[in-house]
Every structure is written in structure tokens, then in C-alpha cells.
Design an enzyme around this catalytic site. Structure first.
Site, mmCIF file in Angstrom:
data_model
loop_
_atom_site.group_PDB
_atom_site.id
_atom_site.type_symbol
_atom_site.label_atom_id
_atom_site.label_comp_id
_atom_site.label_asym_id
_atom_site.label_seq_id
_atom_site.Cartn_x
_atom_site.Cartn_y
_atom_site.Cartn_z
ATOM 1 N N HIS A 82 0.853 -1.185 0.000
ATOM 2 C CA HIS A 82 0.000 0.000 0.000
ATOM 3 C C HIS A 82 0.891 1.238 0.000
ATOM 4 C CE1 HIS A 82 -4.167 1.423 0.465
ATOM 5 N NE2 HIS A 82 -3.615 2.493 0.996
ATOM 6 N N ASP A 161 -13.738 3.156 7.212
ATOM 7 C CA ASP A 161 -12.773 3.860 6.364
ATOM 8 C C ASP A 161 -13.464 4.455 5.148
ATOM 9 O OD1 ASP A 161 -10.106 4.748 5.631
ATOM 10 O OD2 ASP A 161 -10.333 3.397 3.943
ATOM 11 N N ARG A 168 -12.504 12.952 4.645
ATOM 12 C CA ARG A 168 -11.141 13.525 4.704
ATOM 13 C C ARG A 168 -10.767 14.126 3.360
ATOM 14 N NH1 ARG A 168 -7.750 8.813 5.596
ATOM 15 N NH2 ARG A 168 -5.981 10.212 5.701
ATOM 16 N N SER A 183 -6.470 4.421 8.391
ATOM 17 C CA SER A 183 -7.153 4.171 7.121
ATOM 18 C C SER A 183 -6.515 2.987 6.401
ATOM 19 C CB SER A 183 -7.068 5.449 6.269
ATOM 20 O OG SER A 183 -7.351 5.191 4.930
ATOM 21 N N LYS A 187 -8.007 -1.328 6.500
ATOM 22 C CA LYS A 187 -8.376 -2.032 5.256
ATOM 23 C C LYS A 187 -7.544 -3.300 5.107
ATOM 24 C CE LYS A 187 -7.701 1.575 2.330
ATOM 25 N NZ LYS A 187 -7.861 2.948 2.755
HETATM 26 N N1 URA Z 1 -4.112 5.492 1.461
HETATM 27 C C1 URA Z 1 -5.172 5.188 2.243
HETATM 28 O O1 URA Z 1 -5.796 4.158 2.067
HETATM 29 N N2 URA Z 1 -5.506 6.026 3.224
HETATM 30 C C2 URA Z 1 -4.841 7.170 3.463
HETATM 31 O O2 URA Z 1 -5.202 7.875 4.379
HETATM 32 C C3 URA Z 1 -3.754 7.507 2.635
HETATM 33 C C4 URA Z 1 -3.402 6.641 1.623
#
Ligand code: URA
Length: 434
Positions: A82, A161, A168, A183, A187
Site C-alpha cells: 500500500h 474507512d 477527509r 485508514s 483495510k
Molecule cells: N491510502 C489510504 O488508504 N488512506 C490514506 O489515508 C492515505 C493513503
């Protein structure tokens, strides 16, 4: 409990109790807390921060705001990657099929565009028919059969999220380390991963502008990962210019296809291969760096990685013929050039500004209910350190309105600083933290 009291407590800089955090996340998912109160709390968290204990509770509450997938009966190591978000960052689309073609299972829950940065989900949706909405059973089946699947948070999976991310995005509350960590990790933990490789972006196009700030975020994510018993690695990579050339959804998919055909831009490939090496290592599929890089290169040159991308696209309802015929992706009606005003070398780029320009063209959202235009965006023709002559293209703008607004052209022009002396571009991979 009263939400306004929780907001005031954080506004005044006190840590929230576990009960207050869990109450807020429950209210966020059940819809009993309105957008304006959640937004105020997000702003208070952005301004006053959260300590390690509060952040770990937030991650846990958000992870369990929906189902947690059990992938233990899917054979193979389930490793994900990620990014904290960048401009032109299309790495996930290349990397997921690439490492899946070598045996890693990649159950990827991604995000949409956030602030000035693009989102993996928006990019994938520019492929006709592709759906990021899959039932949890279908998601698991695709990971089992194909090896990789990329979906978004849903009403079932990390729903907290989904709602907080949308808020956000449009309330100036993205750049908070605890909110970013929660966040991402909620996930990932909900998707049942065994391990995670983080790409922490740093620079003018990232949410962390300095190496020191990015290191704090990396350490926070690694600490929570370790406490949860998930092996993790975090790379800090440069985001002082867009990655590759394309910025904008369908334009980026075109670049992904080129990358999977062995014609990707050097910077995109460098980051992708480095992250791929760490994913193979976490999956125990290769221990040696040189051997891993050979395996990854070979998966590209043999066409295995591209075939895997086609399989994933088909499994998620998309038109895999786009890989052979890019005209099947939606195309912008017009393009215009922003040219260099003078001779010299590209010394710096306001990469956040370039991301904002793409967003204003329609590649991202200004309000949460807005839809995006997959065809619009930018192509960056000159990168840091490149020599330019006056009148040479710096950026090509792709748009659908009758005329491109002078506000956007001026914004893009102001993003470039041209120096008279040659300039050394920054290193791409800054450091690796374990
Ligand atoms: N990627 C995400 O899933 N969340 C964030 O807050 C920033 C990048």
C-alpha cells in the site's frame, strides 16, 4: 456519550479513551453521527494528533467496523502493498499482477483519489466494465483462482474507512499520521493479509513533505503492524515529481499496460521492482535480492505478468481487450501543451500543484458526491534534471471542456522551476525500515 464532548476533548488536546474512539467509529458506521460532527473531529485529530495507544485503538475499531476476511484456507502467503498516496502513483496496478504471476496471493483493498493524489480504484474503473465492488466470497475466490484482486472498502469491509476517507478527501483532513495509519491498516487487516509492504511517499507530491515526517509515519505503521503480529516493511520513496509520465486515470492505465509489456518508465519500474522484491521476500518465495529482481523481470518479459492482469480484469468484469487496444479506454477530446518559458534544467516541481491541476481537469473530486472523468489528466514531458529549450513541452493537458481554463494553465506553469545550471534528480528509494 455526546459526540460534541469528544470533539471538544480532542480539540483541547487530550487523548481520547478507547470507549470514546469505539463509540465514534460505531456511530460513523451506523450513521448516527452526522458528517459535520465527524468532520470536526477529523480536523481536531489532524491538529492535535493521537498517541500510539489511541491510534492502535482506532485501527482496531475501524478494522472491526465490518467483516474481517479469513483467508487461511487460501493456499499461499497473502502479502499486500500500500502507498500513502502520490501523484501518478500507479504502482499497485503493475505490482499486484506481477507478484501474483510469481505465486504471491494479493488481496488488495485500495482507495479512491484522496486530496491531490490519485486512487487505485478510480484508475481501475477507467477500464470498461471493471468493478471494484465484489462480494467478500467473490473477492476470496478471485484471490484463490487468479492470485490477485483489487476492491474498495464496502458496507461489509472496513465501512468506517469508506465514510471517513470520503470526508477527509474534501475537508482538508488527509495529512494526519494517525488517520493515514488507521485508514491503511484497517483495510489491510480486514482483508486477512499475512504481511504488508508499505510505500511511504515523501516530497512535494506526498502527504509527508520531509524525510523526518515520513519516517515518523513509517515507524507508527510498523509499530502497529508488529503489535498485530503482521510482518511489515516500509520503503520511503521520493515523490518530488510524479511517478512515470501519466497523471489521470485512463492515461495511467495506458502507462501500466506499457510497464507490463516491458516499456515502463524507469522510475515507475524501479519502485515497482523494489517493492516486488520485498513482497517476494515476505512471501518466502525468494530470499536473494538479485534472484528476486531476475524473477520479476522475467515475469514481465515472458508476458506472464500481463496475462495475470488480463485474468484479474476479466474476473472483475472488465474488458481485458484494452490491453491490446488502448483506444477502448475513454479518450479526452482535446489536448494542449504547457511549454517551457526559458532554457535550462528542471530544478523542482510542485507535485501537489500538478495533482491539483489534474483534479481540476476532472480526474479527482472537489466534493464527495462528484464523479470523475476517466479520460482527463496530464502527461509530464520533462522530469527533474532534464534539459529544456524555450517552447518545448513541459506538460500536455488532456481535457474535455471546450477550452482549458487559464487558471489550470497558470497553475501548471507555476509548478516548474527551471535553473540555469544542471540539476541532479533526487534518489528514488530513500530508505527501508523494518
Ligand atoms: N491510502 C489510504 O488508504 N488512506 C490514506 O489515508 C492515505 C493513503
Amino acid at each position: 456519550m455526546l459526540v460534541q464532548e469528544i470533539i471538544k476533548k480532542k480539540r483541547d488536546g487530550s487523548p481520547l479513551s478507547a470507549a470514546e474512539i469505539r463509540f465514534t467509529i460505531a456511530g460513523c458506521v451506523q450513521g448516527t453521527i452526522p458528517d459535520y460532527q465527524l468532520s470536526a473531529l477529523l480536523m481536531a485529530i489532524l491538529l492535535k494528533g493521537m498517541d500510539g495507544e489511541e491510534t492502535a485503538t482506532l485501527v482496531d475499531a475501524m478494522t472491526h467496523s465490518g467483516a474481517v476476511i479469513d483467508l487461511r484456507d487460501v493456499p499461499g502467503a497473502k502479502i499486500d502493498k500500500h502507498s500513502t498516496g502520490g501523484v501518478g502513483d500507479k504502482v499497485s496496478l503493475v505490482l499486484a499482477p506481477l507478484v501474483a504471476s510469481l505465486g504471491v496471493k494479493v488481496p488488495m483493498i485500495s482507495g479512491r483519489g484522496l486530496g491531490h493524489t490519485g486512487g487505485t480504484l478510480d484508475k481501475l474503473e477507467s477500464i470498461p466494465g471493471f468493478t471494484i465492488h465484489q462480494s467478500l466470497d467473490a473477492f476470496k475466490q478471485i484471490v484463490r483462482d487468479v492470485g490477485c484482486a483489487i476492491i474498495g472498502p464496502t458496507a461489509e469491509l472496513a465501512p468506517a474507512d469508506q465514510r471517513l476517507y470520503e470526508l477527509r478527501d474534501v475537508t482538508g483532513t488527509v495529512e494526519s499520521p494517525p488517520l493515514i495509519a488507521a485508514s491503511i491498516l484497517s483495510k489491510k487487516f480486514a482483508a486477512g493479509i499475512d504481511g504488508l509492504v508499505m510505500d511511504i511517499k515523501v516530497g512535494s507530491g506526498a502527504f509527508r513533505k520531509s524525510i523526518a515526517e515520513a519516517t515518523v509515519l513509517a515507524e507508527l505503521i510498523l509499530e502497529i503492524g508488529k503489535a498485530a503480529g503482521k510482518p511489515m516493511v516500509a520503503l520511503l520513496s521520493d515523490m518530488n515529481q510524479p511517478l512515470g509520465h501519466a497523471v489521470g486515470n485512463a492515461l495511467e492505465v495506458e502507462e501500466v499496460v506499457a510497464a507490463l509489456k516491458g516499456q515502463g518508465p524507469a522510475d515507475l519500474m524501479e519502485v515497482t521492482l523494489e517493492l516486488g522484491y520485498h513482497m517476494l521476500k515476505l512471501a518466502n518465495l525468494a530470499s536473494d535480492r538479485r534472484r528476486s529482481l531476475e524473477m520479476l523481470q522475467d515475469a514481465i518479459s515472458s508476458g506472464k505478468a500481463l496475462t495475470k492482469f488480463a485474468e484479474m480484469i476479466r474476473a472483475q468484469g472488465g474488458d481485458s481487450l484494452v490491453l491490446e487496444d488502448l483506444q477502448r479506454l475513454s479518450q479526452a477530446a482535446h489536448h494542449a501543451v504547457v511549454a517551457a518559458p526559458q532554457q535550462g534544467y528542471i530544478a523542482s516541481m510542485d507535485t501537489e500543484g500538478l495533482g491539483m491541476a489534474a483534479l481540476m481537469l476532472g480526474a479527482g473530486r472537489q466534493r464527495k458526491e462528484e464523479s470523475i472523468d476517466p479520460s482527463v489528466g496530464l502527461k509530464i514531458e520533462k522530469k527533474l534534471g532534464d534539459a529544456v529549450q524555450p517552447g518545448e513541452p513541459l506538460v500536455e493537458l488532456y481535457y474535455n471542456d471546450k477550452a482549458v481554463s487559464s487558471e489550470i494553465v497558470t497553475l501548471v506553469e507555476r509548478c516548474f522551476v527551471i535553473a540555469l545550471e544542471p540539476v541532479q534528480p533526487p534518489p528514488l528509494i530513500i530508505k527501508t525500515l523494518y
